[in-house]
Motif scaffolding. Structure first.
Motif, short mmCIF file in Angstrom:
data_model
loop_
_atom_site.label_atom_id
_atom_site.label_comp_id
_atom_site.label_asym_id
_atom_site.label_seq_id
_atom_site.Cartn_x
_atom_site.Cartn_y
_atom_site.Cartn_z
N GLY A 191 17.44 10.42 -1.21
CA GLY A 191 18.68 9.97 -0.58
C GLY A 191 18.81 8.46 -0.55
O GLY A 191 17.87 7.76 -0.13
N GLY A 192 19.98 7.96 -0.98
CA GLY A 192 20.20 6.52 -1.02
C GLY A 192 21.17 6.02 0.02
O GLY A 192 21.81 4.99 -0.16
N GLY A 193 21.29 6.76 1.15
CA GLY A 193 22.10 6.29 2.26
C GLY A 193 21.34 5.30 3.11
O GLY A 193 20.25 4.85 2.74
N PRO A 194 21.87 4.93 4.30
CA PRO A 194 21.19 3.95 5.14
C PRO A 194 19.75 4.30 5.50
O PRO A 194 18.88 3.43 5.48
N ALA A 195 19.48 5.57 5.83
CA ALA A 195 18.11 5.95 6.20
C ALA A 195 17.17 5.83 5.02
O ALA A 195 16.06 5.28 5.13
N GLY A 196 17.57 6.36 3.88
CA GLY A 196 16.72 6.31 2.70
C GLY A 196 16.52 4.90 2.19
O GLY A 196 15.39 4.50 1.86
N ALA A 197 17.61 4.12 2.12
CA ALA A 197 17.51 2.76 1.62
C ALA A 197 16.66 1.89 2.56
O ALA A 197 15.86 1.07 2.10
N SER A 198 16.83 2.08 3.87
CA SER A 198 16.05 1.31 4.85
C SER A 198 14.56 1.64 4.71
O SER A 198 13.71 0.74 4.71
N THR A 199 14.24 2.93 4.61
CA THR A 199 12.84 3.33 4.46
C THR A 199 12.25 2.75 3.18
O THR A 199 11.14 2.19 3.20
N ALA A 200 12.97 2.87 2.08
CA ALA A 200 12.49 2.36 0.80
C ALA A 200 12.30 0.84 0.85
O ALA A 200 11.32 0.30 0.31
N TYR A 201 13.22 0.17 1.48
CA TYR A 201 13.15 -1.30 1.61
C TYR A 201 11.88 -1.73 2.34
O TYR A 201 11.13 -2.59 1.86
N HIS A 202 11.62 -1.11 3.48
CA HIS A 202 10.46 -1.51 4.28
C HIS A 202 9.14 -1.06 3.66
O HIS A 202 8.14 -1.79 3.74
N LEU A 203 9.13 0.10 3.04
CA LEU A 203 7.91 0.56 2.36
C LEU A 203 7.58 -0.35 1.18
O LEU A 203 6.41 -0.70 0.95
N SER A 204 8.60 -0.72 0.42
CA SER A 204 8.39 -1.60 -0.74
C SER A 204 7.91 -2.97 -0.30
O SER A 204 7.02 -3.56 -0.94
N LYS A 205 8.48 -3.48 0.77
CA LYS A 205 8.05 -4.79 1.27
C LYS A 205 6.60 -4.79 1.72
O LYS A 205 5.93 -5.82 1.71
N SER A 206 6.11 -3.61 2.13
CA SER A 206 4.72 -3.50 2.56
C SER A 206 3.76 -3.33 1.39
O SER A 206 2.55 -3.22 1.57
N GLY A 207 4.31 -3.25 0.17
CA GLY A 207 3.47 -3.20 -1.02
C GLY A 207 3.35 -1.83 -1.66
O GLY A 207 2.63 -1.67 -2.66
N LEU A 208 4.04 -0.83 -1.15
CA LEU A 208 3.95 0.52 -1.71
C LEU A 208 4.87 0.67 -2.92
O LEU A 208 5.91 0.01 -3.01
#
Length: 380
Positions: free
Chosen positions: A9-26
């Motif tokens: 899902g690329g809505g606010p929940a999915g995009a927010s999760t992906a953003y923060h996980l990616s920033k943490s190096g995942l």
């Protein structure tokens, strides 16, 4: 291919999760079934507290700035209360969601346009099936909305939700929003600005004929009625209604029923949940649902107290209308800006509620008594 996390899902929940996980190096993959930007039915109202959860660069997305609210009762009575500050913002959901996904991609996430089909556990990982191929992941995030396939595969069902209709048409409201109560048993009718036009919609948990009500309302207000589209908004009434997931398959946003039971606001909670979910994985990689449940407590508490207020407000709508003018609307603005919580206004509003409810009951009794006296006099 192996990913640390696959987000459905690329809505606010999915995009927010992906953003923060990616920033943490995942290493993160977002699976979105539609090409972005894509149409999303939503009034696009962001409470002011939402801004603190957004990446930089969002300002260009704002169509309207809200600093005043009107509360109406069945189209017969209406009043306006100025907020004296910005309390909400209107965005177009297609552009807003696209922006959030692009920010996640800038942080290192990847995007797959394809349909999520299912998953199964293989050893210590999950095999994720999509229409564009299969992938392996350590964590699977379901952020695929009300009809979440991820949630269904975990055995969850949607039991509590608003039925909603919305249309976009001509009109000008500038910096104001209008909420109308009294039209449905549990829910409300709204009219928000949306760029140079307006969003007109209605939501209820009941079985009223929403199309008929919305059409009649539009005609009464000389609004050009265009055929609306419908969707469902899930909401929780208690902690058990928040469906966070199992093991290393986690849910966020509408998939988890994280929507305000009073107004149906979901974007703020979706963004907040995405940030919390990423922290939960970092804190407890082997059992993230345990950390997620603990970190979610402030969010869940807000939703539960919003539900307590909703049950009272929708049961006693005339009382809620009068309270809004005298007390509640200004305090509600402070919730939108983050200066107060729903818990604050619930406990501090009890005295005002009892006062207004008592006044309403006395007025009803007196009018009933006067009506009887009138009939007696007429007969004599």
């Amino acid at each position: 291919m192996l990913y640390d996390a696959v987000v459905v899902g690329g809505g606010p929940a999915g995009a927010s999760t992906a953003y923060h996980l990616s920033k943490s190096g995942l290493k993160v993959l977002i699976v979105e079934k539609e090409k972005l930007p894509r149409f999303k039915l939503c009034a696009g109202c962001l409470s002011a507290r939402t801004l603190g959860l957004l990446p930089e660069g969002y300002k260009g997305l704002i169509l309207n700035t809200i600093s005043s609210g009107k509360l109406g009762y069945r189209g017969l009575q209406e009043y306006e209360v100025e907020a004296n500050r910005e309390v909400a913002y209107i965005v177009d959901r297609s552009e807003f969601d696209h922006f959030l996904v692009q920010e996640a991609l800038k942080s290192g996430a990847e995007l797959l346009i394809g349909e999520f089909v299912g998953f199964e556990k293989e050893g210590n990982r999950y095999k994720v099936y999509t229409s564009k191929g299969n992938f392996y992941t350590d964590y699977l995030i379901g952020a695929d909305g009300f009809h979440s396939r991820t949630a269904k595969l975990l055995g969850y069902k949607k039991r509590k939700f608003f039925r909603s209709l919305e249309l976009f048409t001509e009109g000008s409201m500038r910096d104001k929003v209008l909420i109308e109560i009294g039209w449905v048993s549990r829910g409300y009718l709204w009219m928000f600005p949306h760029g140079d036009g307006i969003s007109l919609g209605i939501a209820t948990t009941g079985m009223e004929n929403l199309l008929e009500i919305l059409r009649d309302y539009a005609l009464s207000k000389n609004i050009n009625f265009k055929h609306p589209k419908g969707w469902h908004i899930p909401f929780p009434e208690g902690k058990k209604d928040i469906q966070i997931g199992k093991e290393r398959v986690l849910l966020a946003g509408d998939s988890a029923n994280m929507t305000d039971p009073l107004l149906g606001e979901g974007i703020y909670y979706a963004l907040w949940a995405g940030e919390i979910l990423a922290k939960a994985i970092a804190q407890n990689p082997s059992e993230p649902t345990k950390a997620y449940e603990i970190l979610l407590k402030p969010l869940v508490e807000e939703l539960i107290y919003a539900g307590k207020i909703a049950r009272l407000a929708y049961r006693f709508q005339k009382v809620a209308f009068r309270m809004g003018r005298d007390y509640a609307l200004r305090n509600f603005y402070r919730v939108l800006t983050g200066d107060k919580t729903y818990k604050d206004i619930y406990w501090k509003g009890w005295l005002e509620f009892i006062k207004h409810l008592t006044k309403e009951k006395i007025t009803y009794i007196l009018r009933k008594h006067e009506g009887r006296l009138g009939r007696v006099n007429t007969e004599f």
